[in-house]
Motif scaffolding. Structure first.
Motif, PDB file in Angstrom:
ATOM      1  N   ASP A 174      36.517  45.861  53.345  1.00  0.00           N
ATOM      2  CA  ASP A 174      37.208  47.042  52.818  1.00  0.00           C
ATOM      3  C   ASP A 174      37.787  47.850  53.978  1.00  0.00           C
ATOM      4  OD1 ASP A 174      38.067  49.338  51.598  1.00  0.00           O
ATOM      5  OD2 ASP A 174      36.054  50.072  51.108  1.00  0.00           O
ATOM      6  N   GLU A 211      40.074  48.633  49.636  1.00  0.00           N
ATOM      7  CA  GLU A 211      41.356  47.983  49.906  1.00  0.00           C
ATOM      8  C   GLU A 211      41.082  46.752  50.757  1.00  0.00           C
ATOM      9  OE1 GLU A 211      45.666  48.981  52.012  1.00  0.00           O
ATOM     10  OE2 GLU A 211      44.347  50.613  51.353  1.00  0.00           O
ATOM     11  N   TYR A 212      41.237  45.569  50.173  1.00  0.00           N
ATOM     12  CA  TYR A 212      40.908  44.330  50.852  1.00  0.00           C
ATOM     13  C   TYR A 212      42.156  43.705  51.471  1.00  0.00           C
ATOM     14  CZ  TYR A 212      36.864  44.654  47.688  1.00  0.00           C
ATOM     15  OH  TYR A 212      35.764  45.087  46.989  1.00  0.00           O
ATOM     16  N   ALA A 249      47.525  43.188  48.239  1.00  0.00           N
ATOM     17  CA  ALA A 249      46.830  44.392  48.705  1.00  0.00           C
ATOM     18  C   ALA A 249      47.525  45.670  48.265  1.00  0.00           C
ATOM     19  CB  ALA A 249      46.681  44.357  50.223  1.00  0.00           C
ATOM     20  N   ASN A 276      40.829  44.058  39.787  1.00  0.00           N
ATOM     21  CA  ASN A 276      41.142  45.050  40.803  1.00  0.00           C
ATOM     22  C   ASN A 276      40.167  44.970  41.969  1.00  0.00           C
ATOM     23  OD1 ASN A 276      43.280  46.199  39.283  1.00  0.00           O
ATOM     24  ND2 ASN A 276      41.825  47.444  38.117  1.00  0.00           N
ATOM     25  N   HIS A 277      40.606  45.427  43.140  1.00  0.00           N
ATOM     26  CA  HIS A 277      39.674  45.648  44.233  1.00  0.00           C
ATOM     27  C   HIS A 277      38.641  46.672  43.745  1.00  0.00           C
ATOM     28  CE1 HIS A 277      42.912  44.507  47.471  1.00  0.00           C
ATOM     29  NE2 HIS A 277      42.702  43.559  46.581  1.00  0.00           N
ATOM     30  N   ASN A 293      45.744  37.453  46.816  1.00  0.00           N
ATOM     31  CA  ASN A 293      45.449  38.859  47.077  1.00  0.00           C
ATOM     32  C   ASN A 293      46.750  39.619  47.290  1.00  0.00           C
ATOM     33  OD1 ASN A 293      44.031  41.242  47.669  1.00  0.00           O
ATOM     34  ND2 ASN A 293      43.972  40.766  49.858  1.00  0.00           N
ATOM     35  N   SER A 319      39.783  50.359  53.805  1.00  0.00           N
ATOM     36  CA  SER A 319      40.029  51.774  53.526  1.00  0.00           C
ATOM     37  C   SER A 319      39.247  52.658  54.489  1.00  0.00           C
ATOM     38  CB  SER A 319      39.661  52.121  52.077  1.00  0.00           C
ATOM     39  OG  SER A 319      38.259  52.000  51.873  1.00  0.00           O
ATOM     40  N   LYS A 343      46.285  46.483  45.155  1.00  0.00           N
ATOM     41  CA  LYS A 343      44.824  46.511  45.146  1.00  0.00           C
ATOM     42  C   LYS A 343      44.289  45.633  44.016  1.00  0.00           C
ATOM     43  CE  LYS A 343      44.333  50.995  47.406  1.00  0.00           C
ATOM     44  NZ  LYS A 343      43.686  52.320  47.396  1.00  0.00           N
ATOM     45  N   LYS A 344      44.804  44.384  44.013  1.00  0.00           N
ATOM     46  CA  LYS A 344      44.506  43.488  42.908  1.00  0.00           C
ATOM     47  C   LYS A 344      44.498  42.043  43.388  1.00  0.00           C
ATOM     48  CE  LYS A 344      45.675  43.457  37.995  1.00  0.00           C
ATOM     49  NZ  LYS A 344      46.595  44.038  36.984  1.00  0.00           N
TER      50      LYS A 344
END
Length: 387
Positions: free
Chosen positions: A175, A159-160, A134, A153-154, A132, A177, A137-138
């Motif tokens: 998530d 946003e993980y 972050a 992608n996330h 991951n 975000s 975001k992938k």
């Protein structure tokens, strides 16, 4: 083995379904455990080996395998570690012997490369590992030799930072975000979710009930300090889900896809106190209470205290857990794992060598330390549930 990534307490610039069994706190049964996070609880001393099993894995040291020993994943066959600095190195050690197997580095700017390692999920059954990244975001997927297989992608807008292995087809993630919406009304139906290991699509949302967002950060001007409150905690083959906007910790049962209240935090006034879950055994629930306070001038904050609920005594304590092999305190909050492994700890070689020289070690740990020098790689201590 399930593995997560965690948010550290850092200062940052502000960045410009299923059915629920159980309801809001007012409807929860009075028999549910309630934790008063502002109460003054007595200490209780425990010896780790009285209720857990311990395994030590000395990581092989040679010219290729020199690592700070930041554990990222624990499997049946492999132990995966990185350095604490962002050098992109991924070290794979034999899970039983600690012998170095291979070193992988796919960091870069290419389509098959990660910019930063926020966490690694090891899937030995499918022969894959998920890295991951972050900031991108992938999530990048490699085989266990380090060959690129795919990336995804996330989910849109997500946003993980916390990602775990869930089953053969899915990852479970959170998530974060949501944290950018502090004080606002929630927008999404869910922030915990299962996502496909093939393309990252959301296969199931896990909605936790709350109305207004309470993010685990403190803001001053254009700075934000973020606290490490764990949103997903492996619990045997199930999961404990925490949402800082809710006073209830939920248990998610993998086999049934069912969400039920696990315990309740007594609501707090200023300063708000958040609850992060740690290791859970048949008898003890380890957790951490974290005050939502940060001093930006000193760069310190989020004072915390470890707590433990004892099911047998139906009481809460401040736990003091000692390892009988070195008489050192053991942390059971920071690194909870799933399955047979409850937690882990990285033991530095220099401290073990000093303990050996001072005749402070016992058993298997003493035997291992006798073969180390101060420049050796760390020894990984696995804390396991008793069979």
């Amino acid at each position: 083995m399930k593995r997560r990534t965690a948010i550290g307490a850092v200062v940052l610039s502000v960045l410009a379904g299923i059915g629920i069994v159980g309801c809001q706190q007012s409807e929860i049964s009075e028999s549910l455990v309630t934790i008063d996070v502002k109460a003054d609880y007595p200490e209780k001393e425990l010896t780790l080996q009285d209720f857990m099993e311990v395994e030590y894995i000395p990581l092989e040291t040679n010219d290729e395998f020199i690592t700070q020993g930041s554990v990222k994943a624990i499997g049946r066959d492999y132990l995966v570690v990185t350095n604490r600095i962002n050098d992109g190195n991924i070290y794979m050690f034999d899970r039983k012997t600690g012998k170095g197997v291979r070193k992988i580095n796919r960091m870069g700017q290419g389509a098959e490369e990660y910019a930063f390692i926020n966490g690694i999920v090891l899937d030995e059954d499918n022969g894959e590992m998920f890295v991951n990244s972050a900031s991108m975001k992938k999530i990048f997927v490699y085989d266990l030799q380090g060959n690129f297989k795919r990336s995804f992608n996330h989910a849109e807008g997500a946003e993980y930072l916390e990602v775990y292995d869930y089953d053969k087809d899915n990852l479970i993630c959170y998530d974060m975000s949501l944290y950018y919406k502090d004080g606002e009304k929630r927008e999404n139906k869910f922030y915990h979710a299962l996502i496909s290991k093939q393309d990252g699509s959301v296969t199931r949302g896990i909605p936790i009930p709350f109305d207004i967002v309470k993010a685990p950060f403190v803001q001053k001007g254009d700075m934000v300090a973020v606290s490490a409150v764990r949103s997903i905690t492996p619990y045997r083959e199930n999961w404990l889900l925490v949402e800082t906007s809710s006073d209830t910790v939920y248990r998610y049962t993998s086999a049934k896809g069912k969400l039920t209240p696990f315990l309740v935090k007594k609501s707090t006034t200023e300063p708000e106190v958040m609850l992060s879950m740690g290791v859970v055994t048949d008898r003890y629930y380890f957790m951490q209470a974290i005050e939502k306070v940060f001093n930006f001038e000193k760069g310190r904050g989020f004072p915390s205290s470890d707590l433990m609920y004892d099911k047998q005594e139906a009481a809460v304590f401040k736990p003091v857990v000692f390892n009988a092999d070195n008489d050192k305190r053991v942390e059971l909050v920071m690194h909870p794992e799933g399955g047979e492994i409850a937690s882990f700890q990285s033991l530095s070689a220099d401290q073990l060598v000093e303990g050996y020289q001072n005749n402070e070690l016992k058993g298997r740990l003493k035997e291992i330390a006798g073969r180390l020098n101060e420049e050796s790689n760390p020894v990984i201590m696995l804390v396991k549930h008793k069979k």
